[in-house]
Every structure is written in structure tokens, then in C-alpha cells.
Design an enzyme around this catalytic site. Structure first.
Site, PDB file in Angstrom:
ATOM      1  N   SER A 235       0.905  -1.200  -0.072  1.00 45.94           N
ATOM      2  CA  SER A 235      -0.061  -0.168  -0.058  1.00 45.94           C
ATOM      3  C   SER A 235       0.857   1.400   0.026  1.00 45.94           C
ATOM      4  O   SER A 235       0.375   2.246  -0.745  1.00 45.94           O
ATOM      5  CB  SER A 235      -1.100   0.007   1.163  1.00 45.94           C
ATOM      6  OG  SER A 235      -0.475  -0.237   2.322  1.00 45.94           O
TER       7      SER A 235
ATOM      8  N   HIS B  80       1.800   5.011   4.029  1.00 43.56           N
ATOM      9  CA  HIS B  80       1.079   5.447   3.169  1.00 43.56           C
ATOM     10  C   HIS B  80       1.140   6.965   2.727  1.00 43.56           C
ATOM     11  O   HIS B  80       1.517   7.395   1.753  1.00 43.56           O
ATOM     12  CB  HIS B  80      -0.335   5.495   3.579  1.00 43.56           C
ATOM     13  CG  HIS B  80      -0.978   3.957   3.684  1.00 43.56           C
ATOM     14  ND1 HIS B  80      -2.175   3.588   4.197  1.00 43.56           N
ATOM     15  CD2 HIS B  80      -0.303   2.822   3.610  1.00 43.56           C
ATOM     16  CE1 HIS B  80      -2.426   2.557   4.284  1.00 43.56           C
ATOM     17  NE2 HIS B  80      -1.233   1.943   3.785  1.00 43.56           N
TER      18      HIS B  80
END
Length: 278
Positions: free
Chosen positions: A201, A258
């Protein structure tokens, strides 16, 4: 060279697609409340302006189907076409799947986490860097903790990664992935609460940031034409997860990874996009 100035309400996407078919390098952008179409070659400004007038008057008919689409190659399996067209992306997804299948073995997982979780201490970031176990700066990106975790991350990386590899090639794609993996993993280690984390991610959000920046700076390149819903949805998830809303449910998200990936991707996209414009 500026060729057309029109209102923001006018949809130039069909005309822009027509120009791409004609291999006319151009870009469309907003400036002080108007929409501007600019061509790279000043010699084409006259023909482009005439084509625009013909389109507006109805003499040039443009339909959505006139935008070129890839023609399937009969007899060639889809997986083989994908492998040929996106070898770098295919290798990354295959590697993530293989790691998911073997990471259940403690001996294997111990080599993939950012530190060996069996060690008694948790070193500082500087101490970690000094140990020079460089592969650990990257390998947490390949770790996933459920099939759903793996499937979602792979889906996002495929959607964004194919655009990047189409424009940069397999080598450029992998250089970008490695840079994003290192930035997101080391930031998560430095700012996170636990050394146990992983997933694609961080790289996925880095690819998103890169595509957004390139779309802004090089809008005439078809590879960067990302549907707005994908970008908006991912950014909403990024902000929502950062509030800690999932933690009462036992789902701890690597938010630092992230954000680090996203901002690194934007920075690298701005750097490359500015060089392209120059």
C-alpha cells in the site's frame, strides 16, 4: 503555443482524443478561470484551430468510439500479452504472491520484516541503517497478512502501475517502486508503534502521487489520464484511516508508510514532470 481559450464548462476531452490520434502533442489546462489548449509545435496551431472550428460547427464529427482502443491479439492468451506489455509490473505482483505463500514459515518471515522480530532489541532508525541490511528496507513491501490485504493492494498497484510502466518502461517502473518502498518502510519504522508491518500500500500510494503529479504537469500524455473516482477514493481512504477509525476494530493501518509513499511519489512526479515540460 496557445491555440484555444474557452470556458471551463466546455468538454474538450473528445477533441483532445482526436488530437492524440493525429499525434499532435498538446495539453489542456485551466488558467485564471478559462480553459486553454496549447500545442507543442507552433506550425500546427493553424490546422488545430481550423479543426476545432470544424468540430464546433459540426463539419467534423467526433464520437467516443473514434478514440483508439487496443486491438486484442487473437490466439495470444491475455496473461502472455500482459507479461509482454508490463513485465516489471507482472514481476512485482508475482513476487508479492510468492512471498505471501511462503511467509508463513518463521525462517522466511524473519528475513523479510524490517528487523528480525526474534531479536531482543528494537534499534533506532540510525542504528538500523548502520546495520546495512539493505534488503530489509524493501522487503516489508512484499509482506501481506491476509488474502484480502494482498488482493486489494495488488488491484490498486495494477491499475496505477500499468500507467507508470507504459510511460517509463520496466526499468523506470522498478526504480520508482524501490524508491517508494524504501521511503515508506523507513518512515513507518521511524514513526510507527511496531516493527511488524508490511504491504504494497505504501508503494500504491506512491504510484498514486506520481500519477497525479504527472497528470498535472504532462496532461497530454495518455498514460496519466486517471479516472477521478480512483484518485478521490484512495485519498479519502488515506485521510479516513489516518484518523484511527479502524483501530477499535483491531485493524492497525501503516499510515506513516501511506503518507510517506504518497508524498514521495508526488515529489518524484513533480521532479520528472518539470523536466519533461522544460
Amino acid at each position: 503555443m496557445r491555440v484555444i481559450e474557452t470556458t471551463l464548462d466546455e468538454d474538450l476531452s473528445l477533441f483532445s482524443g482526436y488530437l492524440r490520434q493525429q499525434r499532435v502533442r498538446h495539453r489542456v489546462y485551466e488558467e485564471r478561470g478559462v480553459q486553454v489548449l496549447e500545442v507543442a509545435d507552433a506550425a500546427l496551431s493553424g490546422p488545430v484551430r481550423e479543426a476545432y472550428q470544424a468540430w464546433k460547427s459540426g463539419r467534423l464529427r467526433l464520437e467516443p468510439r473514434t478514440v483508439a482502443r487496443p486491438v486484442p491479439v487473437s490466439g495470444v492468451p491475455a496473461w502472455r500479452r500482459a507479461l509482454t506489455r508490463y513485465p516489471g509490473l507482472t514481476a512485482l505482483i508475482a513476487l508479492a504472491v510468492v512471498v505471501f505463500l511462503v511467509s508463513g514459515f518463521p525462517e522466511v518471515a524473519g528475513w523479510l520484516t524490517i528487523i528480525d522480530l526474534r531479536r531482543p532489541d528494537v534499534p533506532s532508525l540510525l542504528a538500523l541503517l548502520a546495520e546495512l541490511e539493505v534488503w530489509r528496507w524493501v522487503t516489508p513491501t512484499l509482506l501481506h497478512f491476509s488474502i484480502l490485504h494482498l488482493a486489494f493492494n495488488c488491484a490498486v498497484v495494477i491499475e496505477l502501475g500499468r500507467r507508470v510502466e507504459r510511460a517509463l518502461g520496466a526499468g523506470g517502473f522498478w526504480l520508482l517502486v524501490l524508491a517508494l518502498a524504501v521511503a515508506s518502510n523507513l518512515t513507518q519504522y521511524a514513526l510507527g508503534d511496531s516493527p511488524l508491518f508490511g504491504g504494497l500500500s505504501g508503494v500504491a500510494y506512491g504510484l498514486l502521487g506520481f500519477v497525479i503529479a504527472m497528470r498535472r504537469l504532462v496532461p497530454e500524455e495518455p498514460a496519466w489520464q486517471l479516472p477521478p473516482g480512483i484518485a478521490v477514493g484512495l485519498v479519502v481512504f488515506l485521510v479516513l484511516f489516518s484518523t484511527g477509525v479502524t483501530e477499535p476494530l483491531g485493524l492497525y493501518v501503516a499510515n506513516a508508510a501511506h503518507w510517506a509513499g504518497f508524498l514521495t511519489g508526488i515529489a518524484l512526479g513533480v521532479l520528472r514532470g518539470s523536466r519533461r515540460r522544460a
